[in-house]
Write a protein that holds these residues in place. Structure first.
Motif, PDB file in Angstrom:
ATOM      1  N   VAL A 250      -6.802   3.855   1.460  1.00  0.00           N
ATOM      2  CA  VAL A 250      -5.593   4.009   0.644  1.00  0.00           C
ATOM      3  C   VAL A 250      -5.146   2.675   0.055  1.00  0.00           C
ATOM      4  CG1 VAL A 250      -3.123   4.549   0.789  1.00  0.00           C
ATOM      5  CG2 VAL A 250      -4.809   6.041   1.898  1.00  0.00           C
ATOM      6  N   VAL A 251      -4.778   2.694  -1.219  1.00  0.00           N
ATOM      7  CA  VAL A 251      -4.017   1.588  -1.808  1.00  0.00           C
ATOM      8  C   VAL A 251      -2.687   2.164  -2.272  1.00  0.00           C
ATOM      9  CG1 VAL A 251      -5.957   0.135  -2.453  1.00  0.00           C
ATOM     10  CG2 VAL A 251      -5.143   1.882  -4.049  1.00  0.00           C
ATOM     11  N   ALA A 252      -1.673   1.302  -2.311  1.00  0.00           N
ATOM     12  CA  ALA A 252      -0.349   1.867  -2.570  1.00  0.00           C
ATOM     13  C   ALA A 252       0.583   0.869  -3.240  1.00  0.00           C
ATOM     14  CB  ALA A 252       0.268   2.328  -1.252  1.00  0.00           C
ATOM     15  N   THR A 253       1.604   1.412  -3.870  1.00  0.00           N
ATOM     16  CA  THR A 253       2.717   0.604  -4.356  1.00  0.00           C
ATOM     17  C   THR A 253       3.995   1.432  -4.170  1.00  0.00           C
ATOM     18  OG1 THR A 253       3.524  -0.755  -6.153  1.00  0.00           O
ATOM     19  CG2 THR A 253       2.555   1.354  -6.774  1.00  0.00           C
ATOM     20  N   THR A 254       5.111   0.898  -4.666  1.00  0.00           N
ATOM     21  CA  THR A 254       6.369   1.631  -4.506  1.00  0.00           C
ATOM     22  C   THR A 254       6.799   2.255  -5.830  1.00  0.00           C
ATOM     23  OG1 THR A 254       7.464  -0.484  -4.845  1.00  0.00           O
ATOM     24  CG2 THR A 254       7.321   0.313  -2.587  1.00  0.00           C
ATOM     25  N   ARG A 255       7.503   3.371  -5.734  1.00  0.00           N
ATOM     26  CA  ARG A 255       7.959   4.059  -6.937  1.00  0.00           C
ATOM     27  C   ARG A 255       9.268   3.459  -7.420  1.00  0.00           C
ATOM     28  NH1 ARG A 255       8.705   8.438  -4.826  1.00  0.00           N
ATOM     29  NH2 ARG A 255       6.543   9.057  -4.693  1.00  0.00           N
ATOM     30  N   ASP A 256       9.166   2.232  -7.940  1.00  0.00           N
ATOM     31  CA  ASP A 256      10.349   1.553  -8.489  1.00  0.00           C
ATOM     32  C   ASP A 256       9.854   0.460  -9.430  1.00  0.00           C
ATOM     33  OD1 ASP A 256       9.446  -0.584  -6.934  1.00  0.00           O
ATOM     34  OD2 ASP A 256      10.812  -0.113  -5.284  1.00  0.00           O
ATOM     35  N   GLY A 257      10.752  -0.348  -9.955  1.00  0.00           N
ATOM     36  CA  GLY A 257      10.360  -1.355 -10.936  1.00  0.00           C
ATOM     37  C   GLY A 257      10.105  -2.731 -10.342  1.00  0.00           C
ATOM     38  N   LYS A 258       9.955  -2.797  -9.018  1.00  0.00           N
ATOM     39  CA  LYS A 258       9.863  -4.116  -8.373  1.00  0.00           C
ATOM     40  C   LYS A 258       8.435  -4.471  -7.943  1.00  0.00           C
ATOM     41  CE  LYS A 258      14.421  -3.270  -6.469  1.00  0.00           C
ATOM     42  NZ  LYS A 258      14.941  -2.540  -5.318  1.00  0.00           N
ATOM     43  N   ALA A 259       8.216  -5.780  -7.874  1.00  0.00           N
ATOM     44  CA  ALA A 259       6.913  -6.262  -7.421  1.00  0.00           C
ATOM     45  C   ALA A 259       6.887  -6.326  -5.902  1.00  0.00           C
ATOM     46  CB  ALA A 259       6.647  -7.648  -7.988  1.00  0.00           C
ATOM     47  N   ILE A 260       5.779  -5.966  -5.314  1.00  0.00           N
ATOM     48  CA  ILE A 260       5.565  -6.184  -3.871  1.00  0.00           C
ATOM     49  C   ILE A 260       5.214  -7.660  -3.685  1.00  0.00           C
ATOM     50  CG2 ILE A 260       4.117  -5.647  -1.867  1.00  0.00           C
ATOM     51  CD1 ILE A 260       5.398  -3.077  -2.471  1.00  0.00           C
TER      52      ILE A 260
ATOM     53  N   GLY B  46       9.931   5.250   2.184  1.00  0.00           N
ATOM     54  CA  GLY B  46      10.012   6.582   1.607  1.00  0.00           C
ATOM     55  C   GLY B  46       9.756   6.673   0.122  1.00  0.00           C
ATOM     56  N   ASN B  47       9.232   5.650  -0.491  1.00  0.00           N
ATOM     57  CA  ASN B  47       8.956   5.755  -1.929  1.00  0.00           C
ATOM     58  C   ASN B  47       7.565   5.240  -2.275  1.00  0.00           C
ATOM     59  OD1 ASN B  47       9.494   3.115  -1.466  1.00  0.00           O
ATOM     60  ND2 ASN B  47      10.718   2.793  -3.319  1.00  0.00           N
ATOM     61  N   ALA B  48       6.602   5.603  -1.435  1.00  0.00           N
ATOM     62  CA  ALA B  48       5.244   5.129  -1.645  1.00  0.00           C
ATOM     63  C   ALA B  48       4.515   5.948  -2.699  1.00  0.00           C
ATOM     64  CB  ALA B  48       4.478   5.200  -0.334  1.00  0.00           C
ATOM     65  N   VAL B  49       3.766   5.260  -3.540  1.00  0.00           N
ATOM     66  CA  VAL B  49       2.809   5.928  -4.422  1.00  0.00           C
ATOM     67  C   VAL B  49       1.438   5.504  -3.920  1.00  0.00           C
ATOM     68  CG1 VAL B  49       1.967   6.191  -6.768  1.00  0.00           C
ATOM     69  CG2 VAL B  49       4.409   5.808  -6.344  1.00  0.00           C
ATOM     70  N   GLU B  50       0.636   6.475  -3.490  1.00  0.00           N
ATOM     71  CA  GLU B  50      -0.611   6.135  -2.813  1.00  0.00           C
ATOM     72  C   GLU B  50      -1.792   6.778  -3.510  1.00  0.00           C
ATOM     73  OE1 GLU B  50      -0.283   7.231   1.259  1.00  0.00           O
ATOM     74  OE2 GLU B  50       1.561   6.080   1.535  1.00  0.00           O
ATOM     75  N   ARG B  51      -2.889   6.086  -3.490  1.00  0.00           N
ATOM     76  CA  ARG B  51      -4.110   6.601  -4.078  1.00  0.00           C
ATOM     77  C   ARG B  51      -5.303   6.215  -3.248  1.00  0.00           C
ATOM     78  NH1 ARG B  51      -1.838   9.633  -6.394  1.00  0.00           N
ATOM     79  NH2 ARG B  51      -1.944  10.386  -8.527  1.00  0.00           N
ATOM     80  N   GLU B  52      -6.281   7.127  -3.277  1.00  0.00           N
ATOM     81  CA  GLU B  52      -7.551   6.784  -2.664  1.00  0.00           C
ATOM     82  C   GLU B  52      -8.646   7.192  -3.638  1.00  0.00           C
ATOM     83  OE1 GLU B  52      -8.264   8.326   1.261  1.00  0.00           O
ATOM     84  OE2 GLU B  52     -10.276   7.448   1.283  1.00  0.00           O
ATOM     85  N   LEU B  53      -9.683   6.391  -3.677  1.00  0.00           N
ATOM     86  CA  LEU B  53     -10.831   6.671  -4.544  1.00  0.00           C
ATOM     87  C   LEU B  53     -12.005   7.103  -3.675  1.00  0.00           C
ATOM     88  CD1 LEU B  53     -12.086   6.233  -7.511  1.00  0.00           C
ATOM     89  CD2 LEU B  53     -12.957   4.106  -6.541  1.00  0.00           C
ATOM     90  N   ALA B  54     -12.674   8.181  -4.113  1.00  0.00           N
ATOM     91  CA  ALA B  54     -13.919   8.556  -3.446  1.00  0.00           C
ATOM     92  C   ALA B  54     -15.020   8.642  -4.487  1.00  0.00           C
ATOM     93  CB  ALA B  54     -13.758   9.887  -2.727  1.00  0.00           C
TER      94      ALA B  54
END
Lengths: 598, 188
Positions: free
Chosen positions: B173-183, B101-109
């Motif tokens: 889509v590429v994504a990370t989490t909305r927090d200070g931690k590394a995946i 529930g805390n995904a930050v997602e982006r897609e490039l076109a």
């Protein structure tokens, strides 16, 4: 024994071996005593090294599919990893059925395939096939070795992956140039697979929750599978102990037979499509189901929507993806069966559950009513050999042989009759193709079982159609003087196909009759074995006696009632409580949805 | 701050299975030969549908790749997909960012458009409303990029007159989490 210091020095010196030498050394260090294979251009360097040593015995099969099934039989009957060695291209592709079979039934195999030299990969070279590509979906994992320095490590990883967790087949594809290249050898103890750590120990809270459920159950049933066998003989011992403590009935899957003794009063027989009435009814009506090392296969569950509607379900499996895959459960425990059963017993005793467990006598009364249906009964005949009768006689004549009896099967009616009428009291004695349903499995598997158990009595209960799919392995049995017996339940039909055509396809027997069968007696003789035939009841015992007495491969052609059907049966799409019994004249119709099922 | 763009942008769809929705998974794997084939083969063999897959090595020293998968599934099925992916030997772990529930997602076109008298004005007006950038412009052609949440990318593409679009390329889509931690650690 060299001291650690010397050992270290030796390692540091890094003994250089050729790739082919590394293969043999790795096999030896993995404790491999036998492997099953077939030579060819792309594995000749490895065969050359095999020639120079004696600790690893090579069994030359007659077809690579046979090698894979033989390795399965070896693995299943010994608890060790089965090893296959084949060449590139057709050698590798011929193993695919065996690999898939091993994947479905969780059998540990390492299959070493030769590959064209690295510089030719991708050029459509002679006997080139994309082995790792082809086997990706029929192996637990596979490797293409691209550098000789990775070879030893890769083989050790392959063994580790094959035998641990939920076991399965692993392919190691080795280009020919790698087999000639020099590299340092790495010992097994130095190898780890960092991304692969199967969970063995179950979650404590869930173990407790499971025990609480079992302790309160009024109508419990155990439903255990091949996972108990794979977990090793200790798991079978613990299962027996725990089932005794609970006083609950137990049913086993096709793959699980033998883990719990068939002659014990708490055993309900096999469950599923051709399982007993009491086993399936107990599954349907139970209030707590304890599934251990079983995977809710469609042969077992029947119609999922109607599967055991009122029970709380506990599922122990070493494969997390097996839990909640087709049936959602109340307590899912990821664990090795041995570990989970140890924990179950420990917590059961700690909580002193036996003292205030609900009375199960009503449940057992109900079960004995179901047992009275005698769902495995069939009409005996004075002269015509009923297939069930043939298997019963085989069981009676072999149960006190004074040696371990190992049974393999092909696939079809005879397989189900064997599961129903041959009784197994110990694990690792029953080898059958459960998941994939591979006709042609039984004879090579028997060869593998006999190699692993030279003193055992090994019999392939076969059908006349299945046996022809890998009949060439008779030649292997003769070469290695393996006294395997092939007990053909010969009804001249692909019996299970015929049965479905009778019940579901309006008795239109499309292509299920074999018009030109070989004379199996002469065929046995042509291979150099003994051929026997029983055509009526009066000849049956004599043929079985002769078969047992003969110290060599035998084909016994048992000519049985051609139109006998295998009952009881859950028709496709039906529930556990809607079984067809053999004695029933008005049979339930197969539903439209059921027709689409296999 | 949660902006519209920062949320998970595949909308829950009305299908025959009411609980089906899009999930974004991150899979951290050893970057070895055939890895993508293992993943796509697994998903197709078990009948799961893949909306987008992107993959790239993010730790060169350890050869770790990060694969982002967007797939449509019910909650039961997504758990099964995760379990099946985790069974693959070279997979280190799988994260279900949608469930977390805390995904930050982006897609490039990257979109190539006819930038002539007919469309010029319209394209300028639409592009101004989105996070677009002009990459190339020559004769009466313009190449733009848009980087946004997938829904915004979709919206932009559907706003541009269809006949103006010459070519379209999307990254998934590429994504990370909305927090200070590394995946996954990118050093050592």
């Amino acid at each position: 024994m060299p001291s650690n210091a010397i050992k270290k020095q030796m390692t540091e010196k890094k003994e250089m071996l050729t790739g082919a030498q590394i293969v043999l050394r790795a096999l030896q260090d993995q404790g491999v005593d036998s492997l099953f294979g077939y030579p060819g251009g792309a594995v000749l360097p490895i065969y050359d090294e095999l020639f120079k040593q004696e600790s690893v015995r090579h069994i030359l099969v007659r077809h690579e599919q046979g090698a894979a099934h033989a390795a399965e039989g070896y693995a299943r009957s010994s608890g060790k990893v089965g090893v296959v060695l084949v060449t590139s291209g057709p050698g590798a592709t011929n193993t695919v059925t065996g690999l898939m079979d091993a994947l479905m039934d969780s059998i540990p195999l390492v299959c070493i395939t030769g590959q064209v030299p690295s510089h030719l990969i991708g050029s459509d070279a002679f006997q080139e096939a994309d082995t790792t590509g082809i086997t990706r979906s029929c192996t637990k994992h596979n490797f293409l070795v691209k550098d000789a320095k990775d070879l030893a490590e890769t083989i050790h990883k392959a063994f580790h992956i094959a035998r641990s967790g939920r076991p399965g087949p692993v392919v190691v594809d080795i280009p020919k140039d790698i087999q000639f290249a020099d590299a340092a050898y790495v010992s097994p103890e130095d190898v780890k697979v960092k991304t692969y750590n199967p969970v063995l120990k179950g979650d404590e809270n869930k173990i407790e929750a499971a025990i609480d459920l079992i302790a309160s159950a009024k109508k419990p049933v155990f439903y255990t599978g091949g996972g108990i066998i794979n977990a090793g003989p200790q798991a079978s011992k613990l299962l027996r102990a725990f089932v005794k403590k609970t006083g609950a009935p137990i049913t086993q899957t096709l793959m699980g037979l033998g883990a719990y003794p068939a002659d014990d009063a708490q055993f309900l027989g096999m469950l599923g499509m051709h399982g007993t009435y009491e086993a399936n009814m107990a599954m349907h009506d139970c209030d707590v189901m304890i599934a251990i090392g079983s995977r809710f296969d469609d042969r077992v569950t029947g119609n999922l929507k109607k599967f055991s509607p009122n029970s709380k379900k506990i599922h122990v499996d070493i494969d997390p993806s097996s839990i909640n895959k087709t049936v959602s459960v109340d307590v899912g425990i990821v664990a090795d069966a041995t570990s989970a059963l140890e924990d179950f017993i420990k917590v059961w005793d700690e909580k002193n559950v036996s003292a205030d467990q609900p009375d199960l006598s009503d449940w057992w009364d109900q079960i004995s009513k179901w047992r009275d249906v005698k769902s495995l009964s069939y009409e005996k005949h004075d002269t015509i050999i009923k297939p069930q009768f043939a298997i019963e006689r085989l069981y009676e004549k072999t149960k006190n042989l004074g040696k371990d009896v190992f049974v393999t099967t092909e696939v079809g009616q005879h397989q189900m009759w064997a599961a129903q009428h041959f009784h197994f009291n110990n694990p690792n004695r029953w080898m059958t193709s459960g998941g994939l349903g591979t006709m042609g499995y039984g004879l090579p598997a028997a060869i593998g079982a006999q190699i692993a158990n030279p003193g055992g009595f090994v019999v392939d209960i076969a059908g006349e159609a299945s046996i022809l799919m890998n009949i060439q392995e008779m030649s292997t049995a003769i070469q290695y003087r393996l006294p395997v017996k092939v007990f053909i339940i010969n009804n001249q039909w692909m019996g299970m196909v015929r049965q479905w055509q009778e019940l579901i396809h309006g008795e239109r027997y499309s292509q299920s009759y074999t018009e030109a069968l070989p004379d199996f007696v002469k065929l046995a003789e042509a291979y150099g074995g003994l051929g026997l035939r029983a055509e009526n009841v009066s000849q049956l015992d004599g043929v079985i006696d002769q078969m047992i007495a003969y110290d060599g491969p035998v084909i016994a052609d048992i000519c049985v009632d051609a139109k006998e059907n295998c009952f009881p049966m859950i028709p496709s799409g039906a529930a556990h409580c809607d079984m067809i019994l053999g004695t029933q004249s008005n049979r339930p119709e197969v539903t439209k949805e059921g027709l689409k099922m296999v | 701050m949660m902006t519209a763009e920062a949320q998970t942008h595949y909308p829950t769809t009305d299908g025959p299975k009411p609980k089906e929705r899009f999930y974004t998974l991150l899979v951290i794997v050893d970057n070895e030969i055939g890895m993508m084939s293992r993943i796509s083969g697994l998903l197709s063999a078990r009948g799961y549908n893949i909306q987008t897959v992107t993959a790239a090595e993010v730790n060169h020293a350890k050869h770790l790749s990060r694969i982002s998968i967007v797939t449509k599934a019910t909650p039961d099925v997504i758990d099964q997909i995760v379990a099946q992916l985790e069974k693959l030997i070279p997979v280190h772990f799988v994260r279900n960012l949608t469930d977390e529930g805390n995904a930050v997602e982006r897609e490039l076109a990257v979109i190539k458009l006819r930038y002539n008298e007919t469309y010029k004005e319209k394209i300028d007006a639409i592009a101004a409303g989105y996070n677009t950038r002009i990459l190339e412009q020559f004769e009466d052609v313009i190449i733009m990029e848009i980087s946004a949440a997938t829904a915004r990318v979709e919206e932009f593409i559907s706003s541009v007159p269809k006949r103006a679009i010459i070519d379209l390329s999307r990254s998934g889509v590429v994504a990370t989490t909305r927090d200070g931690k590394a995946i996954v650690k990118i050093e050592d």
